[in-house]
Design an enzyme around this catalytic site. Structure first.
Site, mmCIF file in Angstrom:
data_model
loop_
_atom_site.group_PDB
_atom_site.id
_atom_site.type_symbol
_atom_site.label_atom_id
_atom_site.label_comp_id
_atom_site.label_asym_id
_atom_site.label_seq_id
_atom_site.Cartn_x
_atom_site.Cartn_y
_atom_site.Cartn_z
ATOM 1 N N TRP A 38 0.830 -1.209 0.000
ATOM 2 C CA TRP A 38 0.000 0.000 0.000
ATOM 3 C C TRP A 38 0.864 1.258 0.000
ATOM 4 O O TRP A 38 1.886 1.291 0.667
ATOM 5 C CB TRP A 38 -0.854 -0.014 1.265
ATOM 6 C CG TRP A 38 -1.452 1.298 1.658
ATOM 7 C CD1 TRP A 38 -0.859 2.284 2.396
ATOM 8 C CD2 TRP A 38 -2.766 1.768 1.350
ATOM 9 N NE1 TRP A 38 -1.728 3.339 2.561
ATOM 10 C CE2 TRP A 38 -2.910 3.050 1.939
ATOM 11 C CE3 TRP A 38 -3.848 1.225 0.638
ATOM 12 C CZ2 TRP A 38 -4.070 3.794 1.830
ATOM 13 C CZ3 TRP A 38 -5.011 1.974 0.539
ATOM 14 C CH2 TRP A 38 -5.125 3.243 1.136
ATOM 15 N N ASP A 41 0.347 9.104 1.058
ATOM 16 C CA ASP A 41 0.971 10.405 0.777
ATOM 17 C C ASP A 41 2.430 10.361 0.323
ATOM 18 O O ASP A 41 3.225 9.619 0.884
ATOM 19 C CB ASP A 41 1.001 11.282 2.039
ATOM 20 C CG ASP A 41 -0.280 11.241 2.820
ATOM 21 O OD1 ASP A 41 -1.299 10.800 2.283
ATOM 22 O OD2 ASP A 41 -0.247 11.642 3.990
ATOM 23 N N PHE A 103 4.256 8.486 10.301
ATOM 24 C CA PHE A 103 3.306 9.225 9.460
ATOM 25 C C PHE A 103 4.035 10.265 8.613
ATOM 26 O O PHE A 103 5.243 10.421 8.685
ATOM 27 C CB PHE A 103 2.235 9.894 10.342
ATOM 28 C CG PHE A 103 1.066 8.993 10.689
ATOM 29 C CD1 PHE A 103 1.143 7.612 10.552
ATOM 30 C CD2 PHE A 103 -0.126 9.533 11.159
ATOM 31 C CE1 PHE A 103 0.066 6.795 10.865
ATOM 32 C CE2 PHE A 103 -1.211 8.731 11.471
ATOM 33 C CZ PHE A 103 -1.124 7.364 11.330
ATOM 34 N N SER A 104 3.247 11.018 7.862
ATOM 35 C CA SER A 104 3.812 11.899 6.833
ATOM 36 C C SER A 104 4.729 12.982 7.381
ATOM 37 O O SER A 104 4.646 13.361 8.544
ATOM 38 C CB SER A 104 2.673 12.549 6.057
ATOM 39 O OG SER A 104 2.109 11.590 5.200
HETATM 40 C C1 FRU Z 1 -3.067 11.954 4.903
HETATM 41 C C2 FRU Z 1 -2.712 11.231 6.178
HETATM 42 C C3 FRU Z 1 -1.768 12.065 6.996
HETATM 43 C C4 FRU Z 1 -1.067 11.051 7.836
HETATM 44 C C5 FRU Z 1 -0.976 9.874 6.886
HETATM 45 C C6 FRU Z 1 -1.039 8.530 7.540
HETATM 46 O O1 FRU Z 1 -3.406 11.139 3.845
HETATM 47 O O2 FRU Z 1 -3.897 10.924 6.891
HETATM 48 O O3 FRU Z 1 -2.365 13.098 7.733
HETATM 49 O O4 FRU Z 1 0.175 11.463 8.271
HETATM 50 O O5 FRU Z 1 -2.016 10.017 5.955
HETATM 51 O O6 FRU Z 1 -0.748 7.524 6.635
#
Ligand code: FRU
Length: 497
Positions: A38, A41, A103-104
């Site tokens: 998968w 972002d 996360f991002s």
């Molecule tokens: C956006 C998001 C971010 C987060 C990430 C988690 O698509 O929800 O805010 O960091 O995806 O995968």
């Protein structure tokens, strides 16, 4: 397990899966994808030491969202991406969690050290915890998490636990970080905003305040904010949650770094399609600001239509084509597919001085699946109320793109695209001046539209199941004066291998 062990384990899982996944009929031909699993972002997009680096939210173990890793790839031309090992894997108390992870975030060049700022996401007793973290690399490939993590442990007072996606940039003598946030309740009912921090070393951060907030206009939580200069203005872009049809907003205005406040005069939507989210910018050595974005969406979006059937084949998600952004004379954002894409063109067909009527006109497509189409229309000589392109058509399946001259709207209809996808997306068109353009990029499972000379974009996914496809166009209620129509088949970049 140590971080290095987690990375090795994830990498082994990917290596085992990739060959099977490469056979999937849905693999894109020229859009960036992960080898398997998968993606969401784009993260850490940076032109570093002469090459384009992208990282991405990644679950290497399954084609569904899961514990987030950062995948990594590098390119000389934004078209052909070489895979690098997984950069970040969950491994610490602040980022190891079945419903969290790394996360991002973003990347900066800290005096030659490629440095990643990301959100460590965990939950404790059902409460989300999101903290900003640092990882650095001596060779640009292997990353080490900073021992003093998290560098920002808590959201500021008054903000909800949704506190993520740090975008770091250098301005003057300081580093700045913009973090996505929600005031009050949180992601679904709060007020979206961007929080500003400042630092001299990427490790110690000072809170500077809320630099911009929704004020009831731009959603409940701002995911993936980015902030960059364009000419003598600044652009703040973000992906708002719960903002109706909108999900990739831009604001253009002036930044007061003294006060930590951003004042904007112009706002707009970067892309109105169902599948264009979390765009992130990078500036390259040609002075371009290039946006990369995730070509999919989330289940909380009102137009969400699933993540598509590719997950059955062991993968899910791709990135939209890279787009260069600039401002027009009115400070509106203009996006243009990067010029490099022209290198993929093959089998050019052109038609000059064409008048469309209600008779079906077959589009001259050397490859009706992976192609670029460019159309120039003389609005002064156009009398039709609508023009409709029927694309990716075969055996009862087709996708409709309608240019509604009367209603000044662009409409993308995938109700009959593939037996799976559903829904219509519509957006306003400018239709300014006499000369009007439409550019369209089709790949195995996506269509990206650029109209109004790049002022209007709309990207959505479709999954046609029949091999032999074709395309045609028609005018309704009058004539359409097409000055020229060009099409090209687009080569496979091997991104799917
Ligand atoms: C956006 C998001 C971010 C987060 C990430 C988690 O698509 O929800 O805010 O960091 O995806 O995968």
């Amino acid at each position: 397990m140590t971080h290095a062990e987690q990375v090795a384990r994830a990498q082994a899982a990917l290596d085992a899966a990739r060959e099977g996944v490469a056979q999937s009929r849905y693999r894109q031909r020229y859009h960036f994808m992960a080898p398997a699993g998968w993606i969401n972002d784009p993260n850490g997009c940076i032109f570093f030491q002469g090459q384009y680096h992208i990282f991405y939210q990644h679950n290497p173990y399954a084609a569904v969202w899961g514990p987030m890793h950062w995948g990594h790839a590098v390119s000389d031309d934004l078209l052909r991406w070489r895979r690098l090992p997984i950069a970040l894997a969950p491994s610490e108390a602040y980022d190891e969690d079945a419903s969290g992870g790394c996360f991002s975030g973003s990347a900066v060049d800290d005096g030659g050290v490629l440095s990643l700022l990301y959100t460590g996401a965990t939950s404790r007793q059902g409460e989300a915890r999101q903290a900003q973290c640092l990882a650095t690399s001596a060779d640009g490939i292997t990353f080490e998490k900073y021992a003093g993590n998290p560098v920002i442990a808590e959201p500021p007072a008054g903000a909800s636990a949704d506190f993520r996606d740090p975008k770091v940039f250098r301005h003057g003598d300081h580093w700045y970080m913009v973090v996505g946030s929600a005031l009050g309740e949180g992601a679904h009912t709060g007020e979206g905003c961007a929080q500003l921090y400042q630092s001299d070393d990427l490790r110690e951060w000072t809170y500077r305040g809320i630099m911009a907030r929704s004020g009831g206009r731009y959603g409940a939580m701002w995911e993936c904010p980015d902030f960059f200069p364009l000419g003598d203005k600044w652009a703040l872009i973000f992906s708002p949650m719960h903002c109706g049809e909108r999900k990739s907003v831009y604001l253009v205005g002036d930044m007061d770094f003294e006060a930590g406040r951003f004042d904007w005069q112009v706002d707009g939507e970067i892309d109105w399609g169902s599948e264009y989210y979390a765009p992130q910018a990078m500036r390259d050595d040609k002075g371009r600001t290039i946006l990369m974005a995730w070509q999919n969406g989330w289940d909380w979006m009102p137009f969400f239509d699933g993540h598509g059937p590719a997950a059955k084949d062991g993968w899910c998600g791709s990135f939209a084509i890279p787009r260069a952004v600039s401002l027009d004379a009115q400070n509106r954002l203009v996006t243009a597919p990067v010029d490099e894409l022209a290198a993929l063109r093959q089998g050019h067909r052109e038609q000059v001085g064409l008048t469309l009527s209600d008779a079906r006109h077959d589009l001259p497509l050397a490859d009706p699946e992976a192609f670029e189409l460019s159309m120039e229309i003389d609005l002064a000589k156009t009398t039709a109320r609508r023009m409709q392109l029927t694309l990716r058509a075969s055996a009862g399946q087709f996708t409709l793109v309608t240019v509604d001259f009367d209603a000044k709207e662009l409409v993308f209809n995938r109700d009959s695209a593939d037996g799976v996808s559903k829904g219509m997306k519509r957006c306003p068109l400018l239709l300014e001046g006499d000369r009007w353009t439409l550019r369209l990029f089709s790949d195995t499972c996506s269509i990206e539209l650029f109209a109004d000379d790049g002022h209007t974009a709309m990207s959505s996914n479709i999954y046609p199941t029949w091999g032999k496809q074709q395309g045609y166009v028609r005018a309704f209620g009058g004539k359409v004066a097409v000055t020229r129509l060009d099409t090209w088949a687009l080569a496979n970049t091997g991104s799917g291998e």
